[in-house]
Motif scaffolding. Sequence first.
Motif, PDB file in Angstrom:
ATOM      1  N   ALA A  89       0.839  -1.193   0.000  1.00  0.00           N
ATOM      2  CA  ALA A  89       0.000   0.000   0.000  1.00  0.00           C
ATOM      3  C   ALA A  89       0.875   1.244   0.000  1.00  0.00           C
ATOM      4  O   ALA A  89       2.044   1.200   0.390  1.00  0.00           O
ATOM      5  CB  ALA A  89      -0.923  -0.005   1.224  1.00  0.00           C
ATOM      6  N   VAL A  90       0.274   2.342  -0.443  1.00  0.00           N
ATOM      7  CA  VAL A  90       0.978   3.628  -0.486  1.00  0.00           C
ATOM      8  C   VAL A  90       0.047   4.716   0.036  1.00  0.00           C
ATOM      9  O   VAL A  90      -1.179   4.552   0.081  1.00  0.00           O
ATOM     10  CB  VAL A  90       1.469   3.980  -1.910  1.00  0.00           C
ATOM     11  N   THR A  91       0.635   5.821   0.407  1.00  0.00           N
ATOM     12  CA  THR A  91      -0.125   6.996   0.804  1.00  0.00           C
ATOM     13  C   THR A  91       0.763   8.223   0.618  1.00  0.00           C
ATOM     14  O   THR A  91       1.897   8.116   0.114  1.00  0.00           O
ATOM     15  CB  THR A  91      -0.632   6.889   2.259  1.00  0.00           C
ATOM     16  N   VAL A  92       0.260   9.366   1.042  1.00  0.00           N
ATOM     17  CA  VAL A  92       1.055  10.594   1.081  1.00  0.00           C
ATOM     18  C   VAL A  92       1.351  10.908   2.546  1.00  0.00           C
ATOM     19  O   VAL A  92       0.466  10.792   3.406  1.00  0.00           O
ATOM     20  CB  VAL A  92       0.318  11.768   0.414  1.00  0.00           C
ATOM     21  N   GLY A  93       2.574  11.263   2.820  1.00  0.00           N
ATOM     22  CA  GLY A  93       2.972  11.659   4.164  1.00  0.00           C
ATOM     23  C   GLY A  93       3.777  12.939   4.115  1.00  0.00           C
ATOM     24  O   GLY A  93       4.191  13.386   3.048  1.00  0.00           O
ATOM     25  N   ILE A  94       3.971  13.528   5.274  1.00  0.00           N
ATOM     26  CA  ILE A  94       4.802  14.732   5.394  1.00  0.00           C
ATOM     27  C   ILE A  94       6.016  14.402   6.248  1.00  0.00           C
ATOM     28  O   ILE A  94       5.881  13.944   7.385  1.00  0.00           O
ATOM     29  CB  ILE A  94       4.044  15.909   6.039  1.00  0.00           C
ATOM     30  N   ASP A  95       7.185  14.609   5.683  1.00  0.00           N
ATOM     31  CA  ASP A  95       8.447  14.529   6.412  1.00  0.00           C
ATOM     32  C   ASP A  95       8.771  15.939   6.876  1.00  0.00           C
ATOM     33  O   ASP A  95       9.270  16.750   6.101  1.00  0.00           O
ATOM     34  CB  ASP A  95       9.534  13.961   5.489  1.00  0.00           C
ATOM     35  N   PHE A  96       8.428  16.237   8.129  1.00  0.00           N
ATOM     36  CA  PHE A  96       8.749  17.559   8.661  1.00  0.00           C
ATOM     37  C   PHE A  96      10.226  17.626   9.008  1.00  0.00           C
ATOM     38  O   PHE A  96      10.792  16.688   9.571  1.00  0.00           O
ATOM     39  CB  PHE A  96       7.914  17.862   9.908  1.00  0.00           C
ATOM     40  N   THR A  97      10.845  18.757   8.660  1.00  0.00           N
ATOM     41  CA  THR A  97      12.283  18.938   8.861  1.00  0.00           C
ATOM     42  C   THR A  97      12.549  20.251   9.581  1.00  0.00           C
ATOM     43  O   THR A  97      12.113  21.316   9.119  1.00  0.00           O
ATOM     44  CB  THR A  97      13.025  18.944   7.510  1.00  0.00           C
ATOM     45  N   ALA A  98      13.244  20.179  10.696  1.00  0.00           N
ATOM     46  CA  ALA A  98      13.713  21.389  11.370  1.00  0.00           C
ATOM     47  C   ALA A  98      14.891  21.918  10.560  1.00  0.00           C
ATOM     48  O   ALA A  98      16.029  21.485  10.716  1.00  0.00           O
ATOM     49  CB  ALA A  98      14.112  21.076  12.803  1.00  0.00           C
ATOM     50  N   ARG A  99      14.600  22.846   9.644  1.00  0.00           N
ATOM     51  CA  ARG A  99      15.564  23.204   8.599  1.00  0.00           C
ATOM     52  C   ARG A  99      16.809  23.866   9.156  1.00  0.00           C
ATOM     53  O   ARG A  99      17.924  23.577   8.703  1.00  0.00           O
ATOM     54  CB  ARG A  99      14.896  24.116   7.566  1.00  0.00           C
ATOM     55  N   ASP A 100      16.673  24.759  10.100  1.00  0.00           N
ATOM     56  CA  ASP A 100      17.866  25.417  10.629  1.00  0.00           C
ATOM     57  C   ASP A 100      18.749  24.415  11.372  1.00  0.00           C
ATOM     58  O   ASP A 100      19.981  24.481  11.299  1.00  0.00           O
ATOM     59  CB  ASP A 100      17.490  26.595  11.537  1.00  0.00           C
ATOM     60  N   VAL A 101      18.138  23.453  12.072  1.00  0.00           N
ATOM     61  CA  VAL A 101      18.909  22.414  12.754  1.00  0.00           C
ATOM     62  C   VAL A 101      19.599  21.517  11.730  1.00  0.00           C
ATOM     63  O   VAL A 101      20.764  21.132  11.905  1.00  0.00           O
ATOM     64  CB  VAL A 101      17.987  21.588  13.684  1.00  0.00           C
ATOM     65  N   GLN A 102      18.900  21.217  10.636  1.00  0.00           N
ATOM     66  CA  GLN A 102      19.503  20.394   9.589  1.00  0.00           C
ATOM     67  C   GLN A 102      20.698  21.100   8.946  1.00  0.00           C
ATOM     68  O   GLN A 102      21.732  20.482   8.684  1.00  0.00           O
ATOM     69  CB  GLN A 102      18.477  20.048   8.512  1.00  0.00           C
ATOM     70  N   GLN A 103      20.558  22.382   8.695  1.00  0.00           N
ATOM     71  CA  GLN A 103      21.652  23.121   8.057  1.00  0.00           C
ATOM     72  C   GLN A 103      22.903  23.105   8.930  1.00  0.00           C
ATOM     73  O   GLN A 103      24.005  22.923   8.419  1.00  0.00           O
ATOM     74  CB  GLN A 103      21.201  24.555   7.749  1.00  0.00           C
ATOM     75  N   ARG A 104      22.734  23.256  10.220  1.00  0.00           N
ATOM     76  CA  ARG A 104      23.886  23.191  11.117  1.00  0.00           C
ATOM     77  C   ARG A 104      24.494  21.791  11.118  1.00  0.00           C
ATOM     78  O   ARG A 104      25.722  21.643  11.106  1.00  0.00           O
ATOM     79  CB  ARG A 104      23.479  23.601  12.542  1.00  0.00           C
ATOM     80  N   ALA A 105      23.645  20.779  11.123  1.00  0.00           N
ATOM     81  CA  ALA A 105      24.139  19.397  11.108  1.00  0.00           C
ATOM     82  C   ALA A 105      24.907  19.107   9.829  1.00  0.00           C
ATOM     83  O   ALA A 105      25.978  18.476   9.858  1.00  0.00           O
ATOM     84  CB  ALA A 105      22.971  18.419  11.267  1.00  0.00           C
TER      85      ALA A 105
END
Length: 198
Positions: free
Chosen positions: A74-90
């Motif tokens: 099965a498939v669906t649509v989901g949202i991958d929420f990303t803390a963008r400023d934290v990701q950029q630092r990482a």
Amino acid sequence: MNYIQHNKELDGALYKPEEPVIFLKADSALIKDGKPFFVPDWCEQVDYEAELVVRICRLGKSIPERFAYRYYDAVTVGIDFTARDVQQRARQQGLPWTLCKGFDGSAALGEWVEKEKLRDVQALHFHLDINGTTVQDGLTSDMLYTVDQLVSYISRFFTLKTGDLLFTGTPVGVGPVKVNDHLVGWLEDRKVLEFNCR
């Protein structure tokens, strides 16, 4: 990093990664059944990333690509929420993405559609609307790595188990969410995802 225009959106260049970019989310990341997403107060910006999500239906390890279709139902649509400023630092420091991608509530999940009710999984249209405006519009044929390639690749490193969920990458158009935003995700002509930000 599975849609080339999204790569340009993040990094300013069109490119295909040498291998799929993989990260994990904790089970506490999952929100479903229309429950709200609570915008965290420990980061400056949280971005939505609408994705096709695949449900694994059997145990598998080192799955050949030609047999990968047997391992999801099965498939669906989901949202991958990303803390963008934290990701950029990482990214700048070469650190893992665990905090920016796997925090509580960071994986919104829509209603499942059985694979047999849809055409080829690599020919599906999906889109995300926020407050009545379409912000992302994706076509699975634009994926750099197909669903079957992802299933095969991931199973080299992790044993896939019944109930595992694979988010398969986001198309261009990601952006920040804010309190009181209303998100609706569509798979073909089916509304499969709807919730609010709090």
